[in-house]
Motif scaffolding. Structure first.
Motif, PDB file in Angstrom:
ATOM      1  N   GLU A  19      27.123  59.873  37.828  1.00 33.88           N
ATOM      2  CA  GLU A  19      26.409  60.707  36.858  1.00 33.88           C
ATOM      3  C   GLU A  19      27.163  60.804  35.539  1.00 33.88           C
ATOM      4  N   VAL A  20      28.490  60.953  35.620  1.00 33.26           N
ATOM      5  CA  VAL A  20      29.308  61.025  34.399  1.00 33.26           C
ATOM      6  C   VAL A  20      29.205  59.721  33.624  1.00 33.26           C
ATOM      7  N   VAL A  21      29.306  58.593  34.316  1.00 37.34           N
ATOM      8  CA  VAL A  21      29.215  57.291  33.654  1.00 37.34           C
ATOM      9  C   VAL A  21      27.828  57.116  33.024  1.00 37.34           C
ATOM     10  N   ALA A  22      26.787  57.547  33.715  1.00 35.55           N
ATOM     11  CA  ALA A  22      25.430  57.412  33.189  1.00 35.55           C
ATOM     12  C   ALA A  22      25.213  58.276  31.944  1.00 35.55           C
ATOM     13  N   ASN A  23      25.860  59.447  31.879  1.00 35.91           N
ATOM     14  CA  ASN A  23      25.645  60.378  30.770  1.00 35.91           C
ATOM     15  C   ASN A  23      26.588  60.173  29.596  1.00 35.91           C
ATOM     16  N   CYS A  24      27.711  59.500  29.806  1.00 36.13           N
ATOM     17  CA  CYS A  24      28.712  59.346  28.747  1.00 36.13           C
ATOM     18  C   CYS A  24      28.939  57.864  28.469  1.00 36.13           C
ATOM     19  N   ASP A  25      28.406  57.392  27.359  1.00 36.15           N
ATOM     20  CA  ASP A  25      28.505  55.968  27.024  1.00 36.15           C
ATOM     21  C   ASP A  25      29.947  55.485  26.883  1.00 36.15           C
ATOM     22  N   HIS A  26      30.836  56.348  26.410  1.00 39.29           N
ATOM     23  CA  HIS A  26      32.209  55.922  26.179  1.00 39.29           C
ATOM     24  C   HIS A  26      33.022  55.775  27.477  1.00 39.29           C
ATOM     25  N   LEU A  27      32.417  56.067  28.616  1.00 35.95           N
ATOM     26  CA  LEU A  27      33.120  55.947  29.903  1.00 35.95           C
ATOM     27  C   LEU A  27      32.608  54.770  30.734  1.00 35.95           C
ATOM     28  N   GLN A  28      32.049  53.751  30.087  1.00 40.89           N
ATOM     29  CA  GLN A  28      31.499  52.613  30.819  1.00 40.89           C
ATOM     30  C   GLN A  28      32.565  51.868  31.628  1.00 40.89           C
ATOM     31  N   LYS A  29      33.823  51.838  31.153  1.00 42.05           N
ATOM     32  CA  LYS A  29      34.903  51.173  31.897  1.00 42.05           C
ATOM     33  C   LYS A  29      35.106  51.845  33.256  1.00 42.05           C
ATOM     34  N   LEU A  30      34.873  53.132  33.296  1.00 44.02           N
ATOM     35  CA  LEU A  30      35.056  53.898  34.538  1.00 44.02           C
ATOM     36  C   LEU A  30      34.098  53.429  35.630  1.00 44.02           C
ATOM     37  N   LYS A  31      32.981  52.876  35.227  1.00 48.25           N
ATOM     38  CA  LYS A  31      31.965  52.419  36.176  1.00 48.25           C
ATOM     39  C   LYS A  31      32.526  51.394  37.152  1.00 48.25           C
ATOM     40  N   PHE A  32      33.422  50.538  36.679  1.00 46.41           N
ATOM     41  CA  PHE A  32      33.953  49.457  37.506  1.00 46.41           C
ATOM     42  C   PHE A  32      35.306  49.779  38.130  1.00 46.41           C
ATOM     43  N   SER A  33      35.811  50.961  37.889  1.00 48.18           N
ATOM     44  CA  SER A  33      37.104  51.348  38.459  1.00 48.18           C
ATOM     45  C   SER A  33      36.943  51.694  39.938  1.00 48.18           C
ATOM     46  N   PRO A  34      37.845  51.189  40.788  1.00 50.54           N
ATOM     47  CA  PRO A  34      37.747  51.516  42.213  1.00 50.54           C
ATOM     48  C   PRO A  34      38.212  52.942  42.514  1.00 50.54           C
ATOM     49  N   GLN A  35      38.965  53.526  41.582  1.00 64.05           N
ATOM     50  CA  GLN A  35      39.496  54.874  41.779  1.00 64.05           C
ATOM     51  C   GLN A  35      38.499  55.927  41.309  1.00 64.05           C
ATOM     52  N   LEU A  36      38.467  57.027  42.020  1.00 60.11           N
ATOM     53  CA  LEU A  36      37.671  58.171  41.555  1.00 60.11           C
ATOM     54  C   LEU A  36      38.529  58.936  40.555  1.00 60.11           C
ATOM     55  N   PRO A  37      37.971  59.297  39.408  1.00 61.64           N
ATOM     56  CA  PRO A  37      38.775  59.947  38.364  1.00 61.64           C
ATOM     57  C   PRO A  37      39.086  61.401  38.697  1.00 61.64           C
ATOM     58  N   TYR A  38      40.218  61.837  38.129  1.00 55.83           N
ATOM     59  CA  TYR A  38      40.557  63.253  38.191  1.00 55.83           C
ATOM     60  C   TYR A  38      39.823  63.980  37.065  1.00 55.83           C
ATOM     61  N   VAL A  39      39.471  65.209  37.324  1.00 57.08           N
ATOM     62  CA  VAL A  39      38.926  66.080  36.280  1.00 57.08           C
ATOM     63  C   VAL A  39      39.729  67.368  36.293  1.00 57.08           C
ATOM     64  N   PHE A  40      39.811  67.985  35.138  1.00 51.55           N
ATOM     65  CA  PHE A  40      40.634  69.172  34.981  1.00 51.55           C
ATOM     66  C   PHE A  40      39.763  70.397  34.706  1.00 51.55           C
ATOM     67  N   THR A  41      40.168  71.508  35.274  1.00 48.56           N
ATOM     68  CA  THR A  41      39.545  72.779  34.932  1.00 48.56           C
ATOM     69  C   THR A  41      40.138  73.237  33.604  1.00 48.56           C
ATOM     70  N   GLU A  42      39.710  74.368  33.124  1.00 49.42           N
ATOM     71  CA  GLU A  42      40.243  74.893  31.868  1.00 49.42           C
ATOM     72  C   GLU A  42      41.761  74.993  31.930  1.00 49.42           C
ATOM     73  N   HIS A  43      42.273  75.577  32.997  1.00 47.91           N
ATOM     74  CA  HIS A  43      43.726  75.759  33.129  1.00 47.91           C
ATOM     75  C   HIS A  43      44.434  74.428  33.301  1.00 47.91           C
ATOM     76  N   GLY A  44      43.806  73.513  34.018  1.00 55.93           N
ATOM     77  CA  GLY A  44      44.389  72.189  34.194  1.00 55.93           C
ATOM     78  C   GLY A  44      44.465  71.421  32.890  1.00 55.93           C
ATOM     79  N   ALA A  45      43.439  71.557  32.050  1.00 56.56           N
ATOM     80  CA  ALA A  45      43.449  70.874  30.756  1.00 56.56           C
ATOM     81  C   ALA A  45      44.559  71.414  29.868  1.00 56.56           C
ATOM     82  N   ILE A  46      44.756  72.712  29.900  1.00 54.76           N
ATOM     83  CA  ILE A  46      45.841  73.305  29.114  1.00 54.76           C
ATOM     84  C   ILE A  46      47.189  72.855  29.668  1.00 54.76           C
TER      85      ILE A  46
END
Length: 138
Positions: free
Chosen positions: A27-54
């Motif tokens: 869904e993220v790859v479909a909605n965000c054009d700049h993440l097309q490289k992620l489509k072919f990555s075998p790894q699942l990406p990490y995402v950060f919460t507000e505190h994690g981003a800080i």
């Protein structure tokens, strides 16, 4: 970024960072054009919460990381403001809903009281024709 996160794993508990599921990644790859490289990555990406981003911004010191941390903080502040505004709107809608329910009940009572008045009047009693020999006048 991934390397810094691995080196500082103790700074990222589960409520600061997590991996996306396959369907979420798609869904993220479909909605965000700049993440097309992620489509072919075998790894699942990490995402950060507000505190994690800080926290991620605090371990990265490049000018891009600093700019991104400022952007992230501003984004989360804006999200909080919108959530607060939405909460106020929802509270006001609940008040309006309560008022409408009270009005509905009042209108229902008025309608019930008007119903008998809207029915046609009963036919008047028929007068007897002739002589009443009992003398009661009926």
């Amino acid at each position: 970024m991934n390397e810094q996160v691995k080196r500082n794993a103790d700074r990222f508990p589960e409520d600061f960072m997590f991996r996306l599921r396959d369907d979420e990644k798609a869904e993220v790859v479909a909605n965000c054009d700049h993440l097309q490289k992620l489509k072919f990555s075998p790894q699942l990406p990490y995402v950060f919460t507000e505190h994690g981003a800080i926290m991620a911004a605090s371990i990265l010191n490049s000018p891009e990381a600093v700019a991104m941390s400022v952007f992230v903080v501003r984004a989360f502040v804006q999200m909080r403001e919108r959530l607060t505004a939405n909460a106020e709107i929802l509270k006001r809608l609940a008040e309006i809903d309560t008022t409408l329910l009270e009005h509905d009940q009042a209108l229902r009572t008025i309608w019930q009281n008007l119903q008998p008045l809207l029915e046609p009047p009963p036919d008047p009693p028929k007068r007897k024709i002739g002589f009443d020999y009992k003398g009661d006048g009926k």
